[in-house]
Write a protein that holds these residues in place. Structure first.
Motif, mmCIF file in Angstrom:
data_model
loop_
_atom_site.group_PDB
_atom_site.id
_atom_site.type_symbol
_atom_site.label_atom_id
_atom_site.label_comp_id
_atom_site.label_asym_id
_atom_site.label_seq_id
_atom_site.Cartn_x
_atom_site.Cartn_y
_atom_site.Cartn_z
ATOM 1 N N LYS A 93 8.852 -65.510 5.230
ATOM 2 C CA LYS A 93 9.728 -66.332 4.408
ATOM 3 C C LYS A 93 10.735 -67.025 5.318
ATOM 4 C CE LYS A 93 7.762 -64.680 0.698
ATOM 5 N NZ LYS A 93 6.740 -65.499 0.012
ATOM 6 N N GLY B 268 13.802 -67.353 4.985
ATOM 7 C CA GLY B 268 14.983 -66.512 5.155
ATOM 8 C C GLY B 268 14.816 -65.439 6.212
ATOM 9 N N GLU B 269 13.582 -65.018 6.487
ATOM 10 C CA GLU B 269 13.324 -63.992 7.503
ATOM 11 C C GLU B 269 13.450 -64.529 8.916
ATOM 12 O OE1 GLU B 269 9.891 -61.288 6.768
ATOM 13 O OE2 GLU B 269 9.475 -62.674 5.114
ATOM 14 N N ASN C 264 21.455 -67.099 7.597
ATOM 15 C CA ASN C 264 21.700 -67.297 6.172
ATOM 16 C C ASN C 264 21.845 -68.784 5.831
ATOM 17 O OD1 ASN C 264 21.643 -64.550 5.667
ATOM 18 N ND2 ASN C 264 23.851 -64.315 5.939
ATOM 19 N N ALA C 265 21.341 -69.155 4.670
ATOM 20 C CA ALA C 265 21.465 -70.541 4.218
ATOM 21 C C ALA C 265 22.945 -70.905 4.091
ATOM 22 C CB ALA C 265 20.772 -70.705 2.862
ATOM 23 N N PHE D 154 19.598 -74.534 7.532
ATOM 24 C CA PHE D 154 18.982 -73.323 8.073
ATOM 25 C C PHE D 154 18.903 -73.462 9.584
ATOM 26 C CE2 PHE D 154 17.623 -73.115 3.722
ATOM 27 C CZ PHE D 154 17.543 -71.754 3.436
ATOM 28 N N LYS E 77 19.102 -69.452 -1.912
ATOM 29 C CA LYS E 77 18.294 -68.242 -2.049
ATOM 30 C C LYS E 77 16.834 -68.594 -2.273
ATOM 31 C CE LYS E 77 21.832 -65.006 -3.706
ATOM 32 N NZ LYS E 77 22.234 -64.109 -4.817
ATOM 33 N N SER F 18 15.186 -69.816 0.823
ATOM 34 C CA SER F 18 14.929 -68.675 1.711
ATOM 35 C C SER F 18 13.577 -68.029 1.434
ATOM 36 C CB SER F 18 16.041 -67.637 1.569
ATOM 37 O OG SER F 18 17.277 -68.166 2.016
#
Length: 411
Positions: free
Chosen positions: A23, A25-26, A30-31, A116, A155, A158
């Motif tokens: 993902k 987000g991984e 953090n966004a 990001f 979110k 992410s």
């Protein structure tokens, strides 16, 4: 090997093994949402990056109209190769890989964008192209669905599926697409130079700073000012919608195509319809088309001459039919090159602006003899043909890139 699910269709031969799905987000910090402050005139140092500053097709930063944020906060400073995503409205899903075009400038991102920053081991030049694929477009379409206008929050971004591979393969693929982008940029710069050269000639010709000679080397007579109503008859197109277009049938021009597809002259018609011609409006070679509605006065003030035998004309289009002795291609070119602002002043309305034939008739333009009109039009048409060739080459390169994106990434 190619039967494995997580292996791209097209791959450099020195690499093997399956790709891994993660993902966004991984693999990133953090966004982060951008700054909520107004844009002001560019101060020469601080660039404000907003959704509207990212060009829709190229995904590059528009460098012509920089603005600055009204308040400076280095928390929102962009670093090289940060990735931005549009989070709301019609632009939801639009992405941008930041590159500092000028190391002396600082770039700040605005509130409708989400940033990001990738972690080590993940190459932005490999990750970012995954946001240019059909797979990504489908993901955006599903994820952005709302009861109101579309949107994707930090979110949700992410959760964007991203495929990764070894750092070596990431670097090779990223550099491959960078090289392809540089080739496209080179062709676009050549196109820009051609267009600037044509524009320069048009300014000199239509201001009469540059004049042509006749076949005997003599000066042509002085130009005469006339109202367009004196040199043309007028009519209007009739409704043809996108749903009426077919693969076969009679050539037709839709109102929207005057903005998106055609410029000074129509040498080839791209759309067709099977609607009965007897219920529609036909325009013939030498006619000039001008939109009758649009978003802004300056946008609507544009002319396109027909240089094919005949064409069906859709609604919201004014049709000018020059009388003998007046050339449609010249009228179109001089309106676009010299009288665009003057024509725009005849437009009416605010949210949607309109331009009516009765107002177009009042526009005064300077006109040379028919022979000089032909010579000028022929000269400028050579530029148009070179521009068309360059545009076609760029389009082919972009289509090739799209194909390679589909084959070199997992779909």
């Amino acid at each position: 090997m190619m039967s494995k699910q997580n292996v791209p269709e097209l791959r450099f031969p020195e690499f093997s093994g399956e790709w891994e799905e993660k993902k966004l987000g991984e693999i990133s910090q953090n966004a982060m949402y951008g700054m909520n402050t107004a844009a002001t005139d560019f101060d020469g140092e601080n660039v404000y990056v907003r959704i509207t500053d990212i060009e829709e097709q190229s995904r590059k930063l528009n460098t012509k109209d920089f603005t600055s944020p009204s308040e400076i906060n280095d928390r929102y400073l962009l670093n090289e190769e940060d990735i931005l995503f549009a989070r709301t409205g019609a632009s939801t899903g639009k992405s941008y890989l930041h590159r500092s075009l000028n190391q002396n400038l600082k770039y700040y991102f605005a509130g409708f964008l989400i940033k990001f920053e990738l972690k080590g081991g993940f190459n932005p030049n490999f990750i970012y192209p995954q946001t240019l694929t059909q797979k990504y477009d489908k993901w955006v379409k599903v994820m952005s669905m709302r009861s109101g206008q579309p949107g994707i929050n930090g979110k949700e971004y992410s959760l964007l599926p991203i495929h990764t591979t070894s750092e070596e393969e990431q670097e090779k693929i990223g550099e491959f697409f960078n090289k392809l982008d540089r080739l496209i940029e080179l062709e676009e710069k050549k196109l820009e130079l051609l267009e600037e050269q044509k524009k320069g000639y048009m300014q000199k010709i239509f201001s009469q700073e540059l004049r042509f000679k006749d076949e005997n080397g003599n000066d042509y007579p002085e130009w005469e000012e006339k109202k367009i109503g004196e040199i043309a008859s007028f009519s209007k197109g009739k409704d043809i919608s996108k749903s009426d277009l077919t693969n076969e049938g009679e050539p037709c021009v839709l109102y929207g195509e005057l903005y998106t597809r055609y410029k000074d002259v129509i040498n080839e018609v791209h759309s067709k319809t099977n609607l009965p011609a007897q219920f529609l409006k036909v325009a013939y070679k030498n006619s000039v088309l001008i939109p009758s509605s649009g978003e802004t006065p300056i946008d609507i003030a544009k002319a396109t001459a027909i240089n094919v035998r005949s064409v069906l004309v859709g609604g919201d289009i004014n049709i000018l039919n020059p009388i003998n002795g007046y050339l449609g291609t010249f009228i179109s070119m001089i309106i676009n090159g010299r009288y665009k602002k003057r024509l725009s002043k005849f437009s009416q309305g605010k949210t949607v602006v309109h331009l009516y034939n009765n107002d177009i008739k009042k526009l005064k333009i300077d006109l040379p003899t028919y022979e000089e009109q032909k010579k000028i039009s022929s000269f400028l048409e050579k530029f148009n043909k070179l521009i068309e060739i360059r545009n076609s080459k760029i389009e082919q390169m972009k289509n090739r890139k799209k194909t390679l994106l589909q084959k070199m990434y997992l779909s």
